[in-house]
Motif scaffolding. Sequence first.
Motif, short mmCIF file in Angstrom:
data_model
loop_
_atom_site.label_atom_id
_atom_site.label_comp_id
_atom_site.label_asym_id
_atom_site.label_seq_id
_atom_site.Cartn_x
_atom_site.Cartn_y
_atom_site.Cartn_z
N LEU A 152 62.51 63.60 76.13
CA LEU A 152 63.87 63.60 75.58
C LEU A 152 64.51 62.23 75.77
O LEU A 152 65.20 61.71 74.88
CB LEU A 152 64.72 64.68 76.26
N ARG A 153 64.28 61.64 76.94
CA ARG A 153 64.84 60.32 77.21
C ARG A 153 64.31 59.29 76.21
O ARG A 153 65.07 58.46 75.69
CB ARG A 153 64.50 59.88 78.63
N ARG A 154 63.01 59.37 75.90
CA ARG A 154 62.42 58.41 74.98
C ARG A 154 62.95 58.60 73.55
O ARG A 154 63.18 57.63 72.83
CB ARG A 154 60.89 58.53 74.99
N VAL A 155 63.14 59.86 73.17
CA VAL A 155 63.71 60.12 71.84
C VAL A 155 65.13 59.56 71.75
O VAL A 155 65.51 58.92 70.76
CB VAL A 155 63.70 61.63 71.52
N LEU A 166 59.64 69.31 74.39
CA LEU A 166 59.78 67.99 74.99
C LEU A 166 60.21 68.09 76.45
O LEU A 166 61.12 68.83 76.80
CB LEU A 166 60.82 67.18 74.21
N SER A 167 59.54 67.32 77.29
CA SER A 167 59.96 67.20 78.68
C SER A 167 61.21 66.34 78.75
O SER A 167 61.61 65.70 77.76
CB SER A 167 58.85 66.56 79.52
N PRO A 182 67.55 75.22 78.59
CA PRO A 182 66.45 75.48 79.53
C PRO A 182 65.47 74.31 79.59
O PRO A 182 65.41 73.48 78.67
CB PRO A 182 65.79 76.74 78.96
N SER A 183 64.70 74.25 80.65
CA SER A 183 63.67 73.22 80.78
C SER A 183 62.57 73.47 79.76
O SER A 183 62.49 74.53 79.13
CB SER A 183 63.10 73.22 82.19
N ALA A 184 61.68 72.49 79.61
CA ALA A 184 60.60 72.60 78.63
C ALA A 184 59.74 73.83 78.88
O ALA A 184 59.30 74.51 77.94
CB ALA A 184 59.75 71.33 78.66
#
Length: 458
Positions: A422-425, A417-418, A448-450
């Motif tokens: 993540l924000r939408r989840v 997930l970007s 870490p980043s996606a």
Amino acid sequence: MLQSQIHCQQQILSAEMRQSLKILQLPMAGLQAELIQFAEENPMVDLDQFYKDWQNGDSNSLMTFCEDFSGSIFETVIPSRQAANENDSAQIADGGSIQHQETFSEYVKEQLPQILKYLPFRYATWCEYIIDSLDHRGYLDEPLDLLASFMGSSVEEATQALYAVQSLDPTGVGARSLEECLILQLVHSPYFNKYTLNIIQDYLPLLAKGNIEKISKDLKIPFAEAQRYCQVIQAFNPIPSNGFLQSRDLPVYIIPDAAVEIQGQEITVFYNQRALPKIAPLPEYLAIIEQQKTTKLGAYLKDQNHRIIRMQQDLERRESTLIKMIRFILDRQKEYLLGQVPAPVPLSVQEIAQELHFHQSTISRGIQDKYIFFSGHTVPLREFVSGKVGNGAPVNKRMLKICFDRIIDAEDKLHPLSDESLRRVLSSMDIEVSRRTVTEYRKEFDIPSAAYRKRKER
């Protein structure tokens, strides 16, 4: 009106008020040292057998309080210097041994005359107040607006006073975060540039893991150069108070201020009175005061007796304030204490102050470096106080970390997930935060980043 404001400021900055706040702010071990120093300076004080045993090295009387609840003292006495290093996120440098035969506060205050000659006279009291407000690391963790309101200054003046304190030695004193502490040291080094600044601001978790290769790649600089910059930062001191006595003549331990028992819905708080030597005047000196009211000796002893009375009142006020705070905080966190929820619910300093009708600064000082003994463990009171993150559901940073971990664990590792995803989840869980906030917390949680979480297909 003006006279009223002036009177208010005089009350705020009175010696009695500052002494009372100091007694409230001190951790239990620091308060022990303060009372012993008080006894040494006041000829009228009689310390009971408890103190005599303690002075002779009998620490059992200190620990009976905790043994009553746990049968063990292993977690009740921990050197605070060690605890501070273990809790530091970046582990930048080793604290080392004590090098100065004076307390950190004494050392910093001795330098004030060097800078106060360039500032208006009123800054002397403000700078001292800020120094007295520093925690055991030498950091300032109280909001400046609260300090300003309590000092009777504007926020701009409080900020200027803080900058004055931050100009003193050791470099990093008065920092409000680990990053600011390191940056203050960086600007005094020959390595102050956009790369070193970027490492401190964005890459401390990677630095702590020794992942210099990724730092080099992200900053687009040679590995050797990134390594040199990281070594410079690792040589900085993350805890300005390292190398100083925390308290005069005594080692500093973490000793709980109270023990807590929960039976059903009832919370019982036991204040740790056994940890403190009793302060009381010798009867023979009280008799001298009555016999020699008009002599210099009588006046001197009368003044010393008033100091004892004020100290007794401050100690009673400290006990009453802490018990009220602890009861209220733990009542709000009862489900967490009972293991019914995985993290404390959001509870801010402002909310506690409003409910208990205390000033926010009083609450902030009251929870600083305070510990409770509960279910066999010594727990910092600050663990139960944290603000709400974002909008929607009542979630604090610890609960947000749990949500992050669960989302990341459940994601498709081939298509992670970007930050926007993540924000939408989180939004679907009624946790409303911006994408930028998601990125900031992801970095803080060392996730870490996606792109770096993505697993290659076999």
